[in-house]
Scaffold this active site. Structure first.
Site, PDB file in Angstrom:
ATOM      1  N   ILE A  20      59.702  65.413 -19.690  1.00 12.96           N
ATOM      2  CA  ILE A  20      59.686  64.110 -20.030  1.00 12.96           C
ATOM      3  C   ILE A  20      61.288  63.870 -20.547  1.00 12.96           C
ATOM      4  CG2 ILE A  20      58.614  62.527 -21.687  1.00 12.96           C
ATOM      5  CD1 ILE A  20      56.214  63.746 -21.363  1.00 12.96           C
ATOM      6  N   ASP A 225      53.245  33.876  17.879  1.00  9.87           N
ATOM      7  CA  ASP A 225      52.473  33.888  19.066  1.00  9.87           C
ATOM      8  C   ASP A 225      50.739  34.061  18.578  1.00  9.87           C
ATOM      9  OD1 ASP A 225      54.376  34.082  20.905  1.00  9.87           O
ATOM     10  OD2 ASP A 225      54.461  36.377  21.333  1.00  9.87           O
ATOM     11  N   LYS A 247      51.004  32.186  24.050  1.00  8.51           N
ATOM     12  CA  LYS A 247      50.549  31.863  25.514  1.00  8.51           C
ATOM     13  C   LYS A 247      48.977  32.899  25.518  1.00  8.51           C
ATOM     14  CE  LYS A 247      55.150  32.106  27.216  1.00  8.51           C
ATOM     15  NZ  LYS A 247      55.740  31.914  25.746  1.00  8.51           N
ATOM     16  N   MET A 360      47.307  44.146  28.725  1.00  7.59           N
ATOM     17  CA  MET A 360      46.952  42.971  29.539  1.00  7.59           C
ATOM     18  C   MET A 360      46.292  43.265  30.815  1.00  7.59           C
ATOM     19  SD  MET A 360      50.159  40.720  28.642  1.00  7.59           S
ATOM     20  CE  MET A 360      51.320  42.228  28.698  1.00  7.59           C
ATOM     21  N   GLY A 389      42.297  45.946  18.274  1.00  8.94           N
ATOM     22  CA  GLY A 389      42.482  47.264  17.797  1.00  8.94           C
ATOM     23  C   GLY A 389      43.129  46.917  16.300  1.00  8.94           C
TER      24      GLY A 389
END
Length: 449
Positions: A20, A225, A247, A360, A389
């Site tokens: 310490i 997005d 998109k 995708m 996920g």
């Protein structure tokens, strides 16, 4: 009362030895103090007369009390380790970005809580802040000769600390940062903003990188997005403007060239612009196209990588992308491509003992399975469709290649397809599942094998 004490070259007494005491001594040495160390047996009250601070770090509470009383009788500040009532000052938890320091203290009532808060603040403060503070110190006196009022100087520093100057310092380009300060001083408000491309990760806000967190906390406007989760958006600076330019298949979306122009226009207005994209912006994220547009427009930019879906969601599903017994390579493929682009090399993708991570790809799952089988991949190769996920409603469906179309049909979006023998490890290694929140969301597993 919080104070920052200048103790460089000042004498400080430490009573006690051991682990310490060593931590306190190291801390005092970093501050430049002249540390005098005595053991419990060597302590004499007269040793306090010639020092400015006293630290008692012995295991003898009676001795610690005597050190404390002797120090306070001589009007010396004293700290007794782990005994707050005997202290006239306490060591705070410190975030060190020297010369910038942040100290957090609970007044000795909850030191562990103070350390927890320090860890949170550490994540928010870039390591470049120290260099920024040193540069500001160098310019401060010169600035007083150019800008007469306190208000003008304050506004100047607010602009540079929140803008491109901070980014250049973080990147280590101090020469360009100095030049920007000169330009800003000669023509205040003339500096362009910048575009910062940030990967938000796959969904779990805890997977956002520390640098990503720092950047979205500094943004003036964030273009995001649909794949960016609500949890990540909650971390954006409260007064930053947020604009969705996402998109989605089959839905109205912002054309890419319009997104590019919106980013450029905001940066030309002098704003710090963050383009926040799911996963990693350079892996099937069209981040390169957006930065090409920025470069053509002469807008400064930088990139903060993110954790891509293939590595993150498979890890949360307990599917290692590579494994010595099952897969020696992994290929990232997108199922979304331009109609006039070069077709896939199916014979290469169909090779065994490799893992395919297909982004995708659910809408073309039948075609993917058919082509892989035709070109030699076994119809019974294990496959998985991982939906949403890393999120609380993660959904994993496993089966074999010939059934991929059925597995992908109506899979919640976003989804990743995994093809390869490593998928069979899911049943053993899946760890992020079987939890359900108050609204009924939870991870689930479907096996069609």
């Amino acid at each position: 009362m919080p104070l920052f004490a200048a103790i460089k070259d000042k004498p400080v007494l430490v009573v006690g030895t051991g682990e310490i005491a060593d931590r306190k001594i190291a801390f005092l040495h970093r501050a430049g103090a002249q540390v005098q160390v005595v053991s419990a047996a060597q302590f004499d009250e007269s040793q306090i007369d010639s020092v400015v601070l006293v630290i008692a770090a012995t295991e003898d509470r009676e001795l610690n009390r005597r050190v404390s009383q002797a120090a306070q009788a001589r009007f010396r500040l004293v700290n007794v380790v782990d005994d707050q009532p005997l202290c006239s000052f306490i060591f705070p938890s410190i975030v060190d970005r020297s010369p910038l320091l942040v100290a957090i203290s609970s007044g000795g009532t909850a030191p562990v809580l103070a350390r927890v808060l320090r860890e949170k603040i550490e994540a928010l403060l870039p390591t470049s802040l120290g260099r920024m503070a040193e540069t500001a110190s160098y310019w401060r006196n010169y600035l007083k000769t150019r800008l007469n009022s306190v208000t003008e100087r304050r506004r100047f520093w607010e602009r540079v600390f929140r803008g491109r100057f901070a980014s250049l310092m973080h990147a280590g380009n101090e020469a360009a940062a100095q030049q920007l300060l000169e330009d800003e001083l000669e023509n205040p408000g003339s500096s362009k903003g910048e575009i910062i491309l940030v990967g938000a990760g796959p969904g779990d806000a805890g997977l956002l990188t520390l640098r990503g967190l720092q950047v979205i906390q500094d943004a003036d406007v964030v273009f995001y997005d649909h794949l960016v989760s609500d949890g990540v958006r909650e971390l954006i600076r409260r007064d930053a403007e947020q604009i969705c330019v996402g998109k989605r298949a089959g839905e109205h979306s912002v054309p890419q060239h319009d997104t590019n122009q919106m980013l450029i226009d905001a940066a030309k207005a002098g704003k710090t612009v963050v383009r926040l994209k799911g996963g990693d912006p350079f892996i099937f994220g069209r981040g390169g196209e957006e930065l090409q547009a920025a470069a053509q427009a002469g807008i400064p930019f930088q990139v903060v990588p993110g954790i891509t879906a293939a590595s993150a969601v498979t890890a949360y599903a307990g599917i290692p992308l590579t494994h010595r017994e099952y897969s020696q390579s992994v290929t990232f493929v997108t199922g979304h491509y331009k109609p006039d682009s070069t077709p896939f090399d199916w014979s290469h993708l169909a090779q065994s003992r490799q893992t395919l991570a297909i982004y995708m790809g659910t809408m073309k799952a039948a075609e993917i399975a058919e082509q892989l089988i035709q070109h030699g991949r076994d119809a019974t190769t294990p496959v998985a469709v991982i939906s949403r996920g890393t999120r609380v409603d993660q959904h994993v469906a496993t089966g074999v290649l010939q059934d991929l179309a059925s597995l992908a049909k109506d899979a919640p979006m976003p989804a990743l397809i995994v093809v390869g023998e490593v998928v069979q490890l899911h049943s053993t290694l899946a760890w992020f599942q079987h939890t359900t929140d108050a609204e009924g969301f939870g991870s689930s597993v479907i096996n069609l094998a």
